[in-house]
Design an enzyme around this catalytic site. Structure first.
Site, PDB file in Angstrom:
ATOM      1  N   SER A 141       0.828  -1.198   0.000  1.00 51.38           N
ATOM      2  CA  SER A 141       0.000   0.000   0.000  1.00 51.38           C
ATOM      3  C   SER A 141       0.863   1.248   0.000  1.00 51.38           C
ATOM      4  O   SER A 141       2.022   1.221   0.454  1.00 51.38           O
ATOM      5  CB  SER A 141      -0.903   0.019   1.240  1.00 51.38           C
ATOM      6  OG  SER A 141      -1.607   1.249   1.346  1.00 51.38           O
ATOM      7  N   TYR A 154      -2.466   0.001  10.229  1.00 54.82           N
ATOM      8  CA  TYR A 154      -2.445  -0.357   8.809  1.00 54.82           C
ATOM      9  C   TYR A 154      -1.069  -0.079   8.210  1.00 54.82           C
ATOM     10  O   TYR A 154      -0.486  -0.938   7.539  1.00 54.82           O
ATOM     11  CB  TYR A 154      -3.526   0.433   8.067  1.00 54.82           C
ATOM     12  CG  TYR A 154      -3.666   0.040   6.614  1.00 54.82           C
ATOM     13  CD1 TYR A 154      -3.941  -1.274   6.247  1.00 54.82           C
ATOM     14  CD2 TYR A 154      -3.549   0.995   5.607  1.00 54.82           C
ATOM     15  CE1 TYR A 154      -4.087  -1.632   4.919  1.00 54.82           C
ATOM     16  CE2 TYR A 154      -3.689   0.650   4.272  1.00 54.82           C
ATOM     17  CZ  TYR A 154      -3.959  -0.673   3.930  1.00 54.82           C
ATOM     18  OH  TYR A 154      -4.097  -1.015   2.609  1.00 54.82           O
TER      19      TYR A 154
END
Length: 246
Positions: A141, A154
């Site tokens: 990501s 995250y």
């Protein structure tokens, strides 16, 4: 194209990026073995791929369960006799302020985003080493490069994934086993549903729907990484919507 005839195993393939990638690779001649928890969606995908002239099979898998992942990878190898690509795509995004102490969400994120990938490596690496070739791909990501408030967990999982996949590249590259991470910014998927905080969930959904990349954009990136000569390793593809600032 070098994709044609390759056996590609995808964990986290029931929808969005995984589903788009399976369809894209099958259209280019790859043999797909897909897995996720939702069997109905996997079955539907296999039916659609085969109806379009592609080749695909499925098995349900829970990436948080080491034995489940091992059985999934073994089933793929038993069916096709080799594994060219292992794509670990499953992931969650449990964004919330640390002060909310959503410890169960934190644990789940690391179990899926990090251990799920490690289980996939543990299952497929011995096969690839024995056959003398292979390619690991993982969905990382933009959050593995940029840290924002409310995304500590995250980002933590995605920074960890970058470290794991680059170490894998360095360790196994000499054995002709490649390693690639695909790191997207906002993508229009259902990932927003995994955000732990209700207000942040609304914002994530609006942002993804407004400016997010299409899952097919990620599928194109994966196709590019696979479709290279064996002596070319694509270490990472970082892609964002043109208008995304960070």
């Amino acid at each position: 194209m070098t994709v044609k005839g390759k056996v590609v195993v995808i964990a986290g393939a029931s929808s969005s990026i995984g589903a788009a990638t399976a369809k894209k690779l099958a259209a280019h001649g790859a043999k797909l073995f897909i897995g996720a928890r939702r069997e109905d969606l996997l079955k539907q995908q296999v039916e659609e791929i085969t109806a379009d002239g592609g080749e695909a099979a499925y098995k349900t898998v829970d990436v948080t369960d080491k034995s489940s992942v091992a059985d999934f990878v073994k089933a793929a190898h038993d069916k096709y006799g080799k594994i060219d690509v292992m794509y670990n795509n499953a992931g969650v995004m449990p964004n919330s302020p640390l002060r909310d102490l959503k410890v169960e969400d934190w644990e789940r994120a690391f179990q899926i985003n990090v251990m799920g990938v490690l289980y996939g490596i543990a299952a497929a690496l011995p096969i690839m080493k024995e056959q003398g070739f292979g390619h690991f791909i993982a969905t990382d990501s933009n959050a593995g490069h940029v840290i924002n408030p409310n995304a500590a967990i995250y980002s933590g999982t995605k920074f960890a994934l970058r470290a794991i996949m680059d170490a894998l590249r360095q360790e196994e590259g000499p054995n002709m086993i490649r390693s690639t991470i695909v790191s997207p910014g906002n993508v229009n998927t259902a990932l927003w549903k995994t955000v732990g905080d209700p207000e942040l969930q609304k914002k994530a959904r609006a942002r993804e729907e407004e400016i997010g990349l299409d899952p097919e954009d990620l599928a194109n990136a994966v196709l590019y990484a696979i479709d290279q000569p064996e002596n070319v390793g694509i270490d990472e593809i970082l892609l964002r919507p043109t208008v995304q600032e960070n």
